[in-house]
Design an enzyme around this catalytic site. Structure first.
Site, PDB file in Angstrom:
ATOM      1  N   LYS A 184       0.955  -1.209  -0.001  1.00 33.03           N
ATOM      2  CA  LYS A 184       0.122  -0.024   0.113  1.00 33.03           C
ATOM      3  C   LYS A 184       1.013   1.294  -0.193  1.00 33.03           C
ATOM      4  O   LYS A 184       0.588   2.263  -0.513  1.00 33.03           O
ATOM      5  CB  LYS A 184      -0.891   0.224   1.036  1.00 33.03           C
ATOM      6  N   ASN A 185       2.020   1.202   0.693  1.00 33.31           N
ATOM      7  CA  ASN A 185       2.640   2.372   1.106  1.00 33.31           C
ATOM      8  C   ASN A 185       3.972   2.717   0.014  1.00 33.31           C
ATOM      9  O   ASN A 185       4.594   3.177   0.245  1.00 33.31           O
ATOM     10  CB  ASN A 185       3.319   2.589   2.385  1.00 33.31           C
ATOM     11  N   CYS A 197      -4.676   8.281   8.666  1.00 34.50           N
ATOM     12  CA  CYS A 197      -5.097   7.836  10.180  1.00 34.50           C
ATOM     13  C   CYS A 197      -4.780   8.777  11.233  1.00 34.50           C
ATOM     14  O   CYS A 197      -3.496   9.579  11.082  1.00 34.50           O
ATOM     15  CB  CYS A 197      -4.311   6.599  10.556  1.00 34.50           C
ATOM     16  N   VAL A 205       8.082   6.251  16.744  1.00 33.64           N
ATOM     17  CA  VAL A 205       7.710   6.833  15.333  1.00 33.64           C
ATOM     18  C   VAL A 205       6.487   7.847  15.265  1.00 33.64           C
ATOM     19  O   VAL A 205       6.643   9.039  14.814  1.00 33.64           O
ATOM     20  CB  VAL A 205       7.609   5.979  14.301  1.00 33.64           C
ATOM     21  N   ASP A 236       4.239   0.354  12.174  1.00 37.43           N
ATOM     22  CA  ASP A 236       2.894  -0.324  11.616  1.00 37.43           C
ATOM     23  C   ASP A 236       2.816  -1.883  12.031  1.00 37.43           C
ATOM     24  O   ASP A 236       1.658  -2.351  11.547  1.00 37.43           O
ATOM     25  CB  ASP A 236       3.020  -0.349   9.912  1.00 37.43           C
ATOM     26  N   ARG A 249      -3.385  10.835   2.550  1.00 34.37           N
ATOM     27  CA  ARG A 249      -2.108  11.864   2.808  1.00 34.37           C
ATOM     28  C   ARG A 249      -1.316  11.873   1.367  1.00 34.37           C
ATOM     29  O   ARG A 249      -0.387  12.745   1.147  1.00 34.37           O
ATOM     30  CB  ARG A 249      -1.070  11.183   3.883  1.00 34.37           C
TER      31      ARG A 249
HETATM   32  C1  EPZ Z   1       4.351   6.621   6.034  1.00 36.98           C
HETATM   33  O1  EPZ Z   1       3.498   7.717   6.580  1.00 36.98           O
HETATM   34  C2  EPZ Z   1       3.326   5.540   6.078  1.00 36.98           C
HETATM   35  N1  EPZ Z   1       2.149   6.081   5.270  1.00 36.98           N
HETATM   36  C3  EPZ Z   1       2.867   5.329   7.206  1.00 36.98           C
HETATM   37  O2  EPZ Z   1       1.964   4.242   7.300  1.00 36.98           O
HETATM   38  C4  EPZ Z   1       4.128   4.692   8.077  1.00 36.98           C
HETATM   39  O3  EPZ Z   1       3.700   4.441   9.639  1.00 36.98           O
HETATM   40  C5  EPZ Z   1       5.238   5.858   8.220  1.00 36.98           C
HETATM   41  O4  EPZ Z   1       5.509   6.277   6.617  1.00 36.98           O
HETATM   42  C6  EPZ Z   1       6.415   5.627   8.912  1.00 36.98           C
HETATM   43  O5  EPZ Z   1       6.810   4.404   8.157  1.00 36.98           O
HETATM   44  C7  EPZ Z   1       2.193   5.993   3.801  1.00 36.98           C
HETATM   45  O6  EPZ Z   1       3.333   5.743   3.305  1.00 36.98           O
HETATM   46  C8  EPZ Z   1       1.034   6.551   2.979  1.00 36.98           C
HETATM   47  P1  EPZ Z   1       6.432   9.810   8.362  1.00 36.98           P
HETATM   48  P2  EPZ Z   1       4.377   9.100   6.652  1.00 36.98           P
HETATM   49  O7  EPZ Z   1       6.748  11.148   7.479  1.00 36.98           O
HETATM   50  O8  EPZ Z   1       5.081   9.309   5.543  1.00 36.98           O
HETATM   51  C9  EPZ Z   1       6.724  13.333  11.706  1.00 36.98           C
HETATM   52  C10 EPZ Z   1       0.009   3.047   7.691  1.00 36.98           C
HETATM   53  O9  EPZ Z   1      -0.653   2.460   8.369  1.00 36.98           O
HETATM   54  N2  EPZ Z   1       6.758  14.050  10.316  1.00 36.98           N
HETATM   55  O10 EPZ Z   1       7.680   9.000   8.092  1.00 36.98           O
HETATM   56  O11 EPZ Z   1       3.275  10.253   6.864  1.00 36.98           O
HETATM   57  C11 EPZ Z   1       5.640  12.561  11.662  1.00 36.98           C
HETATM   58  O12 EPZ Z   1       4.561  13.279  12.691  1.00 36.98           O
HETATM   59  C12 EPZ Z   1       0.630   4.260   7.568  1.00 36.98           C
HETATM   60  O13 EPZ Z   1       0.318   2.239   6.348  1.00 36.98           O
HETATM   61  C13 EPZ Z   1       6.890  15.478  10.753  1.00 36.98           C
HETATM   62  O14 EPZ Z   1       7.014  15.912  12.018  1.00 36.98           O
HETATM   63  O15 EPZ Z   1       5.348   9.132   7.759  1.00 36.98           O
HETATM   64  C14 EPZ Z   1       5.961  11.141  12.384  1.00 36.98           C
HETATM   65  O16 EPZ Z   1       6.115  11.355  13.700  1.00 36.98           O
HETATM   66  C15 EPZ Z   1       0.568   5.048   9.165  1.00 36.98           C
HETATM   67  N3  EPZ Z   1       6.673  16.316   9.841  1.00 36.98           N
HETATM   68  C16 EPZ Z   1       7.403  10.993  11.563  1.00 36.98           C
HETATM   69  O17 EPZ Z   1       7.792  12.116  11.256  1.00 36.98           O
HETATM   70  C17 EPZ Z   1       6.468  16.045   8.367  1.00 36.98           C
HETATM   71  O18 EPZ Z   1       6.739  16.981   7.617  1.00 36.98           O
HETATM   72  C18 EPZ Z   1       7.309   9.766  10.772  1.00 36.98           C
HETATM   73  O19 EPZ Z   1       6.296  10.191   9.758  1.00 36.98           O
HETATM   74  C19 EPZ Z   1       6.300  14.833   8.170  1.00 36.98           C
HETATM   75  C20 EPZ Z   1       6.580  13.783   9.117  1.00 36.98           C
END
Ligand code: EPZ
Length: 439
Positions: free
Chosen positions: A23-24, A121, A333, A311, A97
């Site tokens: 999915k991701n 989510c 995370v 996840d 997103r």
């Molecule tokens: C991706 O989300 C995945 N979703 C998530 O899966 C996954 O848990 C996550 O990566 C971590 O592996 C998709 O790919 C669609 P991040 P993403 O940016 O990219 C902070 C699922 O259930 N952050 O790596 O949104 C954020 O708040 C989902 O399949 C900022 O602060 O995750 C978090 O604490 C859930 N500012 C951390 O980084 C930003 O601009 C990791 O987020 C971006 C992120």
């Protein structure tokens, strides 16, 4: 009308299911097709909501998208990319997103982009500050609108040197999708290097991009004038595979997950074995099963790749409610990824959440008011309850808790699970789950 599923627990999940593409990853590869001057084909695509949302957004921008969901093949023709009507884009607000990743490709193709407010989510604040900062570093101008953002690049997009405050998957993808056609060199330090990111890099390289990933997680991209289409088969969904594996543990079952692959799941498999689960790996997939006897409690910290994925955490917590002793989980995370444990508590699980960091990994949430550590005491028999699904992975965890519980639970919000787990109800039936939609 609420979508309520009645789940009668007590029977182990046994049988065979198939997982398709990640999915991701697939949704990002779909956005990448926008950058190509020619048609692209993506294989092993699951029928999930993110795919529909991204396909709709691509079509709104003039990309021809053909999806054969049986074969799992998506075909794109981006020859006639054009600006979409803002009201049509806004209609997609809150659905995913992924739209934020359209910024770079649309700036390259059209010189501007309108991006709707995001969905995704509720497992934390889900900010996009890293994304917007990176786009500004490339020379984009970002304006907030009532329903999202309007972004332009009056002087074009030039390669930049950036450091991510945290190895964000989305911000790394944002950088890749913008840098490949930007003028000059881009260097991104503290980048994410998940297998899904590496597959996106493989797609972009097929299109003509020049990208390197160093051992210190620095990604370098040399911008090129032109990118062509690609043909690619997605890597399998290792999150879904691990979700079913945890379900096998929690219900004392035996599940063959066709399509699952060991690479990308190494860390999960190590913990699976430490908890007392067993797995057989073959070319067709991975068979996960509970060998009988006691499950063992563990100490677990989530982390970026190659650590234990955030996840994977929620379904594993359900299995740990059936393990003997105290398990300690430190979620590093996301700040709010234990909300789902409230319902487990009502079902009889012994779980206490803490705002302290119960682990040694560096963590952004230690001195703030986030309950991001948990202690699980087991084994505890679970009993049926009324549940409202909080998010995708928490929802899956509620389902397997209900399947492990005595009695019949009513689970509301199943649609949220269907968003990320392809043919979810069919798979539950294939595994002998006693479930039926409440009429
Ligand atoms: C991706 O989300 C995945 N979703 C998530 O899966 C996954 O848990 C996550 O990566 C971590 O592996 C998709 O790919 C669609 P991040 P993403 O940016 O990219 C902070 C699922 O259930 N952050 O790596 O949104 C954020 O708040 C989902 O399949 C900022 O602060 O995750 C978090 O604490 C859930 N500012 C951390 O980084 C930003 O601009 C990791 O987020 C971006 C992120």
């Amino acid at each position: 009308m609420p979508d309520v599923l009645r789940v009668t627990g007590g029977a182990p999940l046994t049988g065979e299911i198939t997982v398709r593409g990640a999915k991701n990853f697939v949704s990002k590869a779909m956005v990448a097709a926008l950058l190509g001057e020619g048609p692209s084909t993506l294989r092993n695509v699951p029928l999930i909501r993110d795919v529909d949302v991204v396909a709709d957004l691509l079509r709104l921008h003039g990309v021809a998208v053909d999806y054969d969901d049986d074969a799992g093949v998506l075909r794109f023709d981006p020859s006639n990319v054009e600006q979409a009507h803002v009201r049509d884009i806004d209609a997609l607000a809150g659905s995913s997103r992924i739209p934020i990743l359209f910024c770079g490709p649309l700036l390259h193709r059209l010189g501007e982009a309108f991006i709707p407010d995001l969905g995704g989510c509720h497992i934390g604040d889900r900010p996009i500050d890293f994304h917007l900062q990176i786009l500004r570093d490339f020379g984009a101008v970002v304006d907030k609108t009532a329903t999202g953002i309007h972004i332009t690049a009056p002087r074009g997009l030039r390669g930049t040197k950036a450091v991510l405050p945290y190895p964000s998957v989305g911000a790394t993808e944002q950088t890749l999708l913008t840098a490949v056609r930007a003028e000059g060199l881009t260097e991104l330090s503290n980048a994410a290097t998940e297998p899904e990111i590496m597959d996106l890099i493989a797609v972009l390289q097929k299109m003509g991009a020049i990208i390197s990933v160093d051992t210190d997680r620095t990604i370098r991209v040399e911008g090129v004038e032109k990118l062509m289409g690609y043909e690619h088969t997605s890597l399998p969904d290792r999150i879904e595979a691990a979700s079913w594996a945890s379900a096998a543990l929690a219900t004392g079952g035996d599940i063959m997950v066709r399509g699952a692959e060991q690479p990308g799941m190494t860390t999960y498999l190590n913990f699976y074995r430490k908890v007392g689960g067993t797995f057989d790996i073959s070319d067709e997939g991975i068979r996960f099963y509970h060998p009988g006897g006691e499950l063992k409690s563990i100490v677990l910290e989530t982390d970026v790749h190659p650590g234990f994925m955030t996840d994977w955490q929620q379904p594993m917590v359900v299995a740990l409610t059936q393990a003997t002793g105290l398990s300690i989980i430190h979620e590093t995370v996301y700040e709010n990824r234990f909300g789902f444990t409230e319902a487990l508590g009502r079902m009889g699980a012994q779980i206490q959440v803490y705002r302290e960091c119960l682990g040694g990994l560096p963590c952004r949430f230690g001195q703030r008011n986030f309950n991001h550590s948990a202690v699980v005491s087991g084994p505890t028999p679970l009993r049926a309850a009324d549940i409202v699904v909080p998010d995708l992975r928490g929802g899956f965890s509620h389902l397997i808790a209900a399947l492990s519980a005595e009695g019949t639970s009513r689970v509301q919000g199943i649609e949220l699970i269907n968003r990320g787990y392809e043919h979810f109800m069919r798979k539950l039936s294939l595994l002998g789950a006693q479930v039926e939609m409440e009429d």
